[in-house]
Design an enzyme around this catalytic site. Structure first.
Site, mmCIF file in Angstrom:
data_model
loop_
_atom_site.group_PDB
_atom_site.id
_atom_site.type_symbol
_atom_site.label_atom_id
_atom_site.label_comp_id
_atom_site.label_asym_id
_atom_site.label_seq_id
_atom_site.Cartn_x
_atom_site.Cartn_y
_atom_site.Cartn_z
ATOM 1 N N GLY A 211 0.832 -1.213 0.000
ATOM 2 C CA GLY A 211 0.000 0.000 0.000
ATOM 3 C C GLY A 211 0.853 1.244 0.000
ATOM 4 N N ASN A 212 0.257 2.385 0.268
ATOM 5 C CA ASN A 212 1.039 3.623 0.376
ATOM 6 C C ASN A 212 0.404 4.528 1.427
ATOM 7 O OD1 ASN A 212 -0.830 5.632 -0.937
ATOM 8 N ND2 ASN A 212 -0.652 4.121 -2.588
#
Ligand code: PMT
Length: 400
Positions: A211-212
């Protein structure tokens, strides 16, 4: 003089010493052309009597949900519908907390929950209460939902102390309200906007993902501002913990592939604004069971995800304005212009990430918006303000 001609403003007065300034505020609102009705909390009545507000507004003042005569004349739901704008001033820490969490335990909080009108709060309180993390969090929640916050200002406070916590001056509150009413009132009505926001999560196995750090704040601010300005807004949101802004239709997605499907299904639209931080790569395969640690290293094979922004720009139902974002750590202009060109965009809003006060997670940002023939710097400013400034540029293009 600032104009609010014909605007129906419901002023909710809360219990703080600054309540006395709300009398002057009513006068200033009326001078600017607004029709003003006043509702007061019980606390406010300890500081100022209803008669003062009745005299300056020329309207009956409401103080209770349980006033049978007032409910018969104009019930609280009618009053909430009557308002073009709700102004809570002074807004105490207590009322801000109640508004943030959806309480409806008195007339003012019930009116605020029952309205679809845009809301402005002008906080006033002791500076330690203003700086308390609980108040900061409540304010952040309200801002996310598109609530406009005016002040407070720095200066001497009632307790003999000094700091941020003074109610903004009535004329300043009226000037800000008039500017936002005049600048944006319904200017996006009749337009359909699709906005993407937040990160995408690309699953590795049932418990892990790639993810980020996107919080969704930038995209949600754009969706909130567009809805406030009258647009029909479809918000495609990655996994974030933000409240849905008033008047926005939200579709929750998790992965880049789901985001693509949801965005393309939301077309046609007049504009697409890709504020989501979409993963460029996803694991080739998602393991059915939790991946066990069996060796010292683990190699993941990642494959490219669909590029939603490029697909939208190449779609037969291409919106008239396709706006990308570029999150960059270096050579911001060169990378942003490259994406503008390659993805065939009308605008790209570049922001620096990996620094404090802009990009991911922060409430503030600084954007440079590139088009083929120019560039405009917006901010540094709160994302909620930048959202309006970016929408101004988009509206200009849609009107051209
Ligand atoms: O969410 P916040 O915490 O408020 O932070 C805001 C933000 C930093 C996430 C936001 O301002 C921002 O920059 N969003 C875009 C981040 C990004 O993915 O940038 P990019 O340069 O990697 O992508 C360029 C554009 O292509 C973006 O509009 C992106 O949505 C789009 N894209 C990218 C990859 C992909 N597979 N599909 C896409 O549509």
């Amino acid at each position: 003089m600032a104009s609010l001609t014909g605007q129906r403003v419901l002023l909710c007065v809360c219990g703080g010493i600054a309540a006395y300034k709300a009398v002057e505020l009513v006068r200033r609102l009326r001078d600017a052309g607004a029709l003003v009705r006043v509702a007061m909390t019980e606390g406010a009545q300890h500081f100022v009597g209803t008669a003062s507000f009745q005299a300056v507004s020329g309207e009956p003042v409401r103080t209770s949900l349980w006033d049978a005569a007032a409910e018969a004349a104009m019930g609280h739901i009618e009053l909430a519908r009557w308002a073009d704008r709700i102004l809570v001033a002074p807004a105490t820490a207590d009322t801000l907390a109640k508004l943030a969490h959806g309480f409806a335990d008195d007339l003012v909080t019930t009116l605020c929950l029952a309205t679809t009108a845009p809301m402005t709060v002008a906080p006033a309180m002791n500076h330690r209460m203003w700086l308390h993390p609980a108040t900061r969090a409540n304010l952040a929640l309200l801002r996310e939902r598109g609530v406009q916050v005016i002040g407070p200002v720095d200066g001497p406070l009632a307790e003999g102390e000094s700091g941020p916590g003074r109610l903004s001056e009535p004329e300043d509150i009226v000037a800000v309200l008039a500017r936002s009413a005049g600048a944006h009132a319904g200017d996006l009505a009749g337009l359909r906007l699709v906005v993407s926001a937040g990160p995408t999560y690309e699953d590795l196995d049932p418990v892990r993902y790639v993810g980020n750090r996107s919080s969704g704040k930038m995209g949600f601010a754009i969706a909130a501002a567009a809805a406030r300005r009258g647009a029909e807004v479809m918000l495609v949101a990655g996994p974030v913990s933000l409240a849905t802004p008033a008047g926005v239709t939200r579709i929750d997605v998790r992965s880049a592939a789901q985001l693509r499907d949801a965005v393309l299904a939301a077309l046609p639209a007049d504009a697409y604004i890709g504020a989501a931080a979409v993963a460029d790569y996803a694991p080739r395969a998602v393991a059915g069971n939790k991946i066990k640690k069996s060796s010292d290293t683990l190699t993941l094979e990642l494959v490219r995800t669909p590029d939603t922004l490029a697909e939208v720009a190449a779609s037969p139902s291409r919106p008239r304005c396709v706006v990308g974002f570029a999150a960059e750590t270096e050579e911001v202009e060169a990378h942003a212009r490259g994406k503008l060109q390659k993805k065939n965009l009308d605008l790209i809003a570049a922001n620096r990430v990996g620094v404090q006060g802009s990009g991911f997670e922060s409430d503030d940002n600084a954007l440079t918006v590139y088009s083929r023939d120019g560039a405009r710097a917006l901010g540094p400013a709160p994302k909620i303000r930048l959202a309006d400034e970016l929408l101004d540029l988009i509206a200009e293009r849609l009107r051209a």
